[in-house]
Motif scaffolding. Structure first.
Motif, PDB file in Angstrom:
ATOM      1  N   TYR A  85       0.771  -1.577  -0.155  1.00 21.39           N
ATOM      2  CA  TYR A  85       0.107   0.147   0.360  1.00 21.39           C
ATOM      3  C   TYR A  85       0.679   1.363  -0.024  1.00 21.39           C
ATOM      4  O   TYR A  85       0.631   2.685   0.288  1.00 21.39           O
ATOM      5  CB  TYR A  85      -0.963   0.178   1.616  1.00 21.39           C
ATOM      6  CG  TYR A  85      -0.185  -0.246   2.186  1.00 21.39           C
ATOM      7  CD1 TYR A  85       0.469   0.356   3.455  1.00 21.39           C
ATOM      8  CD2 TYR A  85      -0.682  -1.994   3.119  1.00 21.39           C
ATOM      9  CE1 TYR A  85       1.444   0.213   4.786  1.00 21.39           C
ATOM     10  CE2 TYR A  85       0.387  -1.890   4.193  1.00 21.39           C
ATOM     11  CZ  TYR A  85       1.116  -1.210   4.922  1.00 21.39           C
ATOM     12  OH  TYR A  85       1.209  -1.283   5.982  1.00 21.39           O
ATOM     13  N   CYS A  95       1.437  -1.353 -10.341  1.00 22.53           N
ATOM     14  CA  CYS A  95      -0.509  -1.266  -9.630  1.00 22.53           C
ATOM     15  C   CYS A  95      -0.914  -1.430 -11.717  1.00 22.53           C
ATOM     16  O   CYS A  95      -1.748  -1.795 -11.987  1.00 22.53           O
ATOM     17  CB  CYS A  95      -0.566  -0.503  -8.535  1.00 22.53           C
ATOM     18  SG  CYS A  95      -0.130  -0.789  -7.430  1.00 22.53           S
ATOM     19  N   GLN A 116      -1.249  -9.120  -2.150  1.00 21.18           N
ATOM     20  CA  GLN A 116      -1.149  -7.667  -1.850  1.00 21.18           C
ATOM     21  C   GLN A 116      -1.703  -6.556  -3.435  1.00 21.18           C
ATOM     22  O   GLN A 116      -2.379  -5.699  -2.866  1.00 21.18           O
ATOM     23  CB  GLN A 116      -0.633  -7.643  -0.582  1.00 21.18           C
ATOM     24  CG  GLN A 116      -1.226  -8.183   0.656  1.00 21.18           C
ATOM     25  CD  GLN A 116       0.568  -8.238   1.262  1.00 21.18           C
ATOM     26  OE1 GLN A 116       1.199  -7.716   1.590  1.00 21.18           O
ATOM     27  NE2 GLN A 116       0.660  -9.345   2.287  1.00 21.18           N
ATOM     28  N   ARG A 120      -4.328  -4.821  -3.872  1.00 18.51           N
ATOM     29  CA  ARG A 120      -4.333  -2.646  -4.162  1.00 18.51           C
ATOM     30  C   ARG A 120      -4.405  -2.250  -5.648  1.00 18.51           C
ATOM     31  O   ARG A 120      -5.030  -1.059  -6.212  1.00 18.51           O
ATOM     32  CB  ARG A 120      -2.734  -2.693  -3.577  1.00 18.51           C
ATOM     33  CG  ARG A 120      -2.871  -0.796  -3.752  1.00 18.51           C
ATOM     34  CD  ARG A 120      -1.922  -0.387  -4.308  1.00 18.51           C
ATOM     35  NE  ARG A 120      -1.745   1.200  -4.584  1.00 18.51           N
ATOM     36  CZ  ARG A 120      -0.558   1.566  -3.692  1.00 18.51           C
ATOM     37  NH1 ARG A 120       0.256   1.322  -3.241  1.00 18.51           N
ATOM     38  NH2 ARG A 120      -1.147   2.981  -3.764  1.00 18.51           N
ATOM     39  N   ARG A 125      -8.547  -3.467  -0.824  1.00 16.51           N
ATOM     40  CA  ARG A 125      -8.137  -3.121   0.411  1.00 16.51           C
ATOM     41  C   ARG A 125      -7.453  -3.721   1.429  1.00 16.51           C
ATOM     42  O   ARG A 125      -7.217  -5.028   1.512  1.00 16.51           O
ATOM     43  CB  ARG A 125      -9.028  -2.479   2.070  1.00 16.51           C
ATOM     44  CG  ARG A 125      -8.567  -1.834   3.121  1.00 16.51           C
ATOM     45  CD  ARG A 125      -9.271  -1.047   3.457  1.00 16.51           C
ATOM     46  NE  ARG A 125      -9.007  -0.623   4.819  1.00 16.51           N
ATOM     47  CZ  ARG A 125      -9.260  -0.827   5.896  1.00 16.51           C
ATOM     48  NH1 ARG A 125     -10.679  -1.210   6.282  1.00 16.51           N
ATOM     49  NH2 ARG A 125      -9.212  -0.094   6.635  1.00 16.51           N
ATOM     50  N   VAL A 126      -5.731  -3.560   1.506  1.00 21.58           N
ATOM     51  CA  VAL A 126      -5.012  -4.184   2.133  1.00 21.58           C
ATOM     52  C   VAL A 126      -3.667  -2.866   2.744  1.00 21.58           C
ATOM     53  O   VAL A 126      -3.906  -1.766   3.180  1.00 21.58           O
ATOM     54  CB  VAL A 126      -3.887  -4.504   1.001  1.00 21.58           C
ATOM     55  CG1 VAL A 126      -2.216  -4.926   1.860  1.00 21.58           C
ATOM     56  CG2 VAL A 126      -4.114  -5.007   0.035  1.00 21.58           C
TER      57      VAL A 126
END
Length: 267
Positions: A85, A95, A116, A120, A125-126
């Motif tokens: 995150y 990403c 994870q 994201r 949500r992480v």
């Protein structure tokens, strides 16, 4: 007929995968295995098949070029000591790549941080676990899958999936909420999302199917030396490893069946 078989075999041998490394090689893994690339290829590759594995050091900003994406049959995103995150530029670029691969319906397997960061990138949500580090061998519960016949590799494996399986874990971040349209495939007493999928082309696994016990011990020793974990935690992990181990063969076959869904991997 001989020529047709030969051409089919040649086509099969052209399979290509990209390993996106989100961590740098540790001194131990370099000395023992020659780097994490070799660890992943030993775990998910098929010796003698002719497939190739290209390494991209995502943590250093190295990613495949746009024009090269279509040549790959699958992508694997590794674990990392970094937070999925975080807003480091290399993570943001990763990403964007994941969203591109999702749009192209390319197969992407995410391990730990990779699991994870897929979450994201697609709007899930992480965050840090409220219960702290999860280190050692954990038993996860595999969801009771009720999938339509068109659901690819999972449908082929559904009748072979065990209700529970042990896996190697070493993380303090976790998926808190999966992206819209995702399905949770496994959970544990400590971590609500141990495995999830998006369609047939994205698969995230919180644990480390690729880790051998000695790699886990090496990482535990590093965390202990850095003062990140206590002596009691480190000793508990090592004691556990003396008593049990992960169901590694199951996890490796599952990952291979996902990455190479047109081939048969019996669990």
């Amino acid at each position: 007929m001989v020529a047709i078989i030969s051409n089919a075999a040649a086509a099969k041998k052209s399979r290509q995968f990209a390993l996106l490394m989100a961590a740098r090689d540790s001194e131990y893994v370099l000395k023992r295995y020659g780097g994490y690339r070799n660890v992943f290829v030993a775990a998910f590759g098929d010796a003698g098949s002719g497939e190739t594995w290209d390494l991209y050091r995502a943590v250093d900003g190295e990613l495949p070029a746009q024009e090269d994406l279509e040549k790959y049959d699958g992508f694997v995103i590794s674990g990392s000591p970094n937070d999925a995150y975080a807003d480091d530029e290399w993570i943001l670029r990763l990403c964007r790549l994941i969203r591109d691969l999702h749009a192209r319906r390319k197969r992407v397997l995410g391990i730990c941080f990779g699991h994870q960061v897929i979450c994201r990138a697609l709007g899930g949500r992480v965050a840090k676990s409220s219960t702290g580090w999860d280190i050692g061998i954990r038993e996860v519960a595999v969801a009771n899958l009720s999938l339509p016949r068109q659901c690819g590799f999972l449908e082929a494996l559904r009748d072979q999936l065990p209700p529970r399986a042990k896996i190697t874990e070493i993380h303090q971040d976790e998926v808190w909420e999966v992206p819209a349209g995702a399905e949770v495939l496994a959970s544990s007493a400590k971590t609500g999302v141990e495995m999830f999928r998006v369609g047939e082309h994205l698969l995230g696994i919180q644990g480390h199917p690729e880790y051998t016990n000695d790699i886990l011990v090496s990482l535990v020793n590093r965390l202990l030396g850095a003062g990140t974990i206590s002596v009691s935690v480190a000793e508990a992990v090592k004691k556990q490893l003396d008593a049990t181990g992960p169901d590694r063969e199951f996890w490796l076959k599952l990952c291979k069946s996902f990455l190479k869904a047109d081939e048969s991997y019996s669990i």
